[in-house]
Design an enzyme around this catalytic site. Structure first.
Site, short mmCIF file in Angstrom:
data_model
loop_
_atom_site.label_atom_id
_atom_site.label_comp_id
_atom_site.label_asym_id
_atom_site.label_seq_id
_atom_site.Cartn_x
_atom_site.Cartn_y
_atom_site.Cartn_z
N GLY A 10 0.84 -1.21 0.00
CA GLY A 10 0.00 0.00 0.00
C GLY A 10 0.87 1.25 0.00
O GLY A 10 1.86 1.31 0.73
N ARG A 20 13.59 10.11 -2.53
CA ARG A 20 14.52 11.24 -2.76
C ARG A 20 15.73 11.15 -1.84
O ARG A 20 16.88 11.33 -2.28
CB ARG A 20 13.77 12.56 -2.52
CG ARG A 20 14.63 13.81 -2.59
CD ARG A 20 13.78 15.02 -2.29
NE ARG A 20 14.55 16.24 -2.21
CZ ARG A 20 15.15 16.67 -1.12
NH1 ARG A 20 15.10 15.94 -0.01
NH2 ARG A 20 15.80 17.82 -1.12
N VAL A 23 18.03 8.37 -3.03
CA VAL A 23 18.74 8.74 -4.27
C VAL A 23 19.84 9.75 -3.97
O VAL A 23 21.01 9.58 -4.36
CB VAL A 23 17.74 9.30 -5.32
CG1 VAL A 23 18.46 9.90 -6.52
CG2 VAL A 23 16.78 8.19 -5.77
N ARG A 71 1.13 -5.09 -5.33
CA ARG A 71 1.26 -6.25 -4.43
C ARG A 71 1.50 -7.46 -5.33
O ARG A 71 0.88 -7.58 -6.38
CB ARG A 71 -0.02 -6.44 -3.61
CG ARG A 71 -0.34 -5.26 -2.70
CD ARG A 71 -1.44 -5.64 -1.72
NE ARG A 71 -2.00 -4.47 -1.06
CZ ARG A 71 -1.49 -3.91 0.03
NH1 ARG A 71 -0.40 -4.38 0.57
NH2 ARG A 71 -2.09 -2.86 0.58
N GLY A 101 5.72 -2.09 3.90
CA GLY A 101 5.34 -2.65 5.20
C GLY A 101 5.88 -4.06 5.39
O GLY A 101 6.88 -4.44 4.77
N ASP A 102 5.18 -4.85 6.20
CA ASP A 102 5.73 -6.17 6.55
C ASP A 102 5.83 -7.11 5.34
O ASP A 102 6.78 -7.89 5.23
CB ASP A 102 4.98 -6.80 7.73
CG ASP A 102 3.49 -6.90 7.48
OD1 ASP A 102 3.00 -6.29 6.50
OD2 ASP A 102 2.81 -7.59 8.26
N THR A 124 4.32 2.77 5.61
CA THR A 124 2.93 2.31 5.60
C THR A 124 2.12 3.17 6.56
O THR A 124 2.61 3.54 7.63
CB THR A 124 2.80 0.82 6.03
OG1 THR A 124 1.45 0.56 6.42
CG2 THR A 124 3.70 0.46 7.19
N ILE A 125 0.88 3.44 6.18
CA ILE A 125 0.05 4.27 7.08
C ILE A 125 -0.37 3.49 8.32
O ILE A 125 -0.84 4.06 9.28
CB ILE A 125 -1.22 4.80 6.37
CG1 ILE A 125 -2.17 3.66 5.98
CG2 ILE A 125 -0.86 5.67 5.19
CD1 ILE A 125 -3.59 4.11 5.72
N ASP A 126 -0.18 2.16 8.30
CA ASP A 126 -0.72 1.33 9.38
C ASP A 126 0.08 1.43 10.69
O ASP A 126 -0.44 1.06 11.75
CB ASP A 126 -0.77 -0.14 8.95
CG ASP A 126 -1.72 -0.36 7.78
OD1 ASP A 126 -2.61 0.47 7.60
OD2 ASP A 126 -1.56 -1.37 7.08
N ASP A 128 2.39 -0.50 11.64
CA ASP A 128 2.36 -1.86 12.20
C ASP A 128 3.71 -2.57 12.16
O ASP A 128 3.76 -3.80 12.21
CB ASP A 128 1.29 -2.71 11.46
CG ASP A 128 1.55 -2.79 9.96
OD1 ASP A 128 2.44 -2.09 9.46
OD2 ASP A 128 0.84 -3.57 9.29
N ARG A 170 -5.12 -2.04 8.90
CA ARG A 170 -5.07 -3.50 8.74
C ARG A 170 -5.31 -4.15 10.10
O ARG A 170 -6.41 -4.02 10.62
CB ARG A 170 -3.74 -3.94 8.13
CG ARG A 170 -3.84 -5.34 7.54
CD ARG A 170 -2.53 -5.78 6.95
NE ARG A 170 -2.17 -5.05 5.76
CZ ARG A 170 -2.49 -5.44 4.53
NH1 ARG A 170 -3.15 -6.54 4.33
NH2 ARG A 170 -2.13 -4.72 3.49
N ARG A 242 -25.28 6.81 11.73
CA ARG A 242 -24.75 6.73 10.37
C ARG A 242 -23.33 6.18 10.42
O ARG A 242 -22.59 6.46 11.36
CB ARG A 242 -24.68 8.12 9.72
CG ARG A 242 -26.03 8.79 9.53
CD ARG A 242 -26.82 8.16 8.38
NE ARG A 242 -27.99 8.94 8.07
CZ ARG A 242 -29.18 8.79 8.62
NH1 ARG A 242 -29.36 7.86 9.57
NH2 ARG A 242 -30.19 9.55 8.26
O1 F6P Z 1 -1.33 -1.42 4.26
C1 F6P Z 1 -2.05 -0.25 4.10
C2 F6P Z 1 -3.49 -0.55 3.84
O2 F6P Z 1 -4.05 0.66 3.43
C3 F6P Z 1 -4.26 -1.15 4.98
O3 F6P Z 1 -4.62 -0.19 5.94
C4 F6P Z 1 -5.44 -1.77 4.26
O4 F6P Z 1 -5.97 -2.85 4.99
C5 F6P Z 1 -4.82 -2.25 2.99
O5 F6P Z 1 -3.66 -1.48 2.78
C6 F6P Z 1 -5.69 -2.15 1.75
O6 F6P Z 1 -4.98 -2.72 0.70
P1 F6P Z 1 -5.36 -2.63 -0.85
O7 F6P Z 1 -4.76 -1.36 -1.39
O8 F6P Z 1 -4.66 -3.82 -1.44
O9 F6P Z 1 -6.84 -2.66 -0.96
#
Ligand code: F6P
Length: 317
Positions: A10, A20, A23, A71, A101-102, A124-126, A128, A170, A242
């Site tokens: 992601g 940057r 590089v 991916r 990420g991992d 990664t934004i997660d 994790d 995630r 909502r």
């Molecule tokens: O790893 C970052 C992430 O945005 C997770 O928060 C989320 O579960 C996943 O990627 C979504 O992945 P994709 O872009 O494959 O739908």
């Protein structure tokens, strides 16, 4: 040395700042540096381009990744990795810096077992990756989530509604926990908070009966169907409710100064390590100090919930 750099998994704001930094620091140490497009998929397909200084001159503050990302679940197969390895050999690239990420680190570990010197940069934004206090992109995603939750509170309070908001992460609770605390959410539901659905429904009902007019419930992704949950809340608690899934908007945008700084530090550090002949590690930050951890150790580590932050959830709600 000839060094390659790729982004995988992601995307995350600040990946460009990391490219940057890699590089510029590589060129500063008189290495040759190559960009690999579309992550491991591009590596297998031979999408390799030479980088120069000016190609990264305007990307420090831009979201996404100029190298693009993908991916590639097939990268777990030896024969697929072997093609990637052969492509690196074709270009005489001895070292590879992988930003992601991992999953990205698992790919790098596997390539390092074939003899490529690999360094992983957590992007990664997660948030994790347990071997680093922060990952590149987390700060920006947190800002985006907070901005959205603040806005949702405005409309929830005007309509006297309950708002259920799903944030990404995630399996990591950090985005939900941090954004929930920063926005004063009445409830934060993550895999670690242990609040059951029944408890949530009962508590919302009690609050409604006490005259509380609106509520914000922040939920980590992959726990509930939040649209269904909103219906159940509405049926049980007396609140009109909502649901909003913040979704991919959290992955975009101009990186915060925190993410830019982290990317600059980690990118330059990755090159420093290669200069010292250190490889097969991922870099990170602990207590504001640059550190590196062997891939196997980093991937084994489980991110511990922050007891102090978890304590705030109930105290301040
Ligand atoms: O790893 C970052 C992430 O945005 C997770 O928060 C989320 O579960 C996943 O990627 C979504 O992945 P994709 O872009 O494959 O739908």
């Amino acid at each position: 040395m000839r060094i390659g750099v790729l982004t995988s998994g992601g995307d995350a704001p600040g990946m460009n700042a990391a490219i940057r930094a890699v590089v510029r620091a590589a060129l500063d140490s008189n290495h040759e540096i190559f960009g690999i497009e579309e992550g491991y998929k591009g590596l297998v397909e031979g999408k390799i381009i030479p980088f120069n200084r000016s190609m990264v001159s305007t990307i420090l503050n831009s979201g996404g990744t100029i190298l693009r990302t993908a991916r590639l679940p097939e990268f777990t197969k030896y024969e697929v990795r072997k093609v990637a390895y052969e492509n690196l050999k074709k270009y005489n690239i001895q070292a590879l810096i992988t930003i992601g990420g991992d999953g990205t680190f698992r790919g790098a570990k596997a390539l390092s077992e074939l003899g490529v010197k690999c360094i992983g940069i957590p992007g990664t934004i997660d948030n994790d990756i347990a071997s680093s206090d922060y990952t590149i992109g987390f700060s920006t995603a947190l800002n985006t989530a907070c901005e959205a939750i603040d806005k949702l509170r405005d409309t929830s309070s005007s309509h006297q509604r309950c708002s259920v908001i799903e944030v990404m992460g995630r399996n990591c609770p950090d985005l939900a926990l941090y954004s929930g605390i920063c926005c004063g959410a009445e409830y934060i539901i993550t895999k670690d908070t242990k609040t059951s659905k029944e408890e949530l429904l009962e508590s919302l009902k009690a609050n409604r009966l006490q005259g509380r007019r609106h509520a914000i419930v922040v939920v980590s992704e992959n726990l509930y169907d939040v649209h269904k949950l909103a219906k159940e809340i509405e049926q049980f608690s007396g609140y009109e409710c909502r649901a909003t899934v913040l979704g991919y908007v959290q992955r975009g945008g101009c990186p915060t100064p925190e993410d830019r700084l982290l990317a600059c530090r980690l990118g330059a550090y990755a090159i420093d390590l290669l200069n010292q002949d250190v490889a097969n590690v991922c870099v990170g930050i602990k207590n504001n100090k640059l550190i590196h951890t062997e891939f196997a150790l980093a991937l084994d580590k489980v991110r511990k919930e922050s007891k102090e932050l978890m304590g705030l959830v109930n105290k301040l709600a």
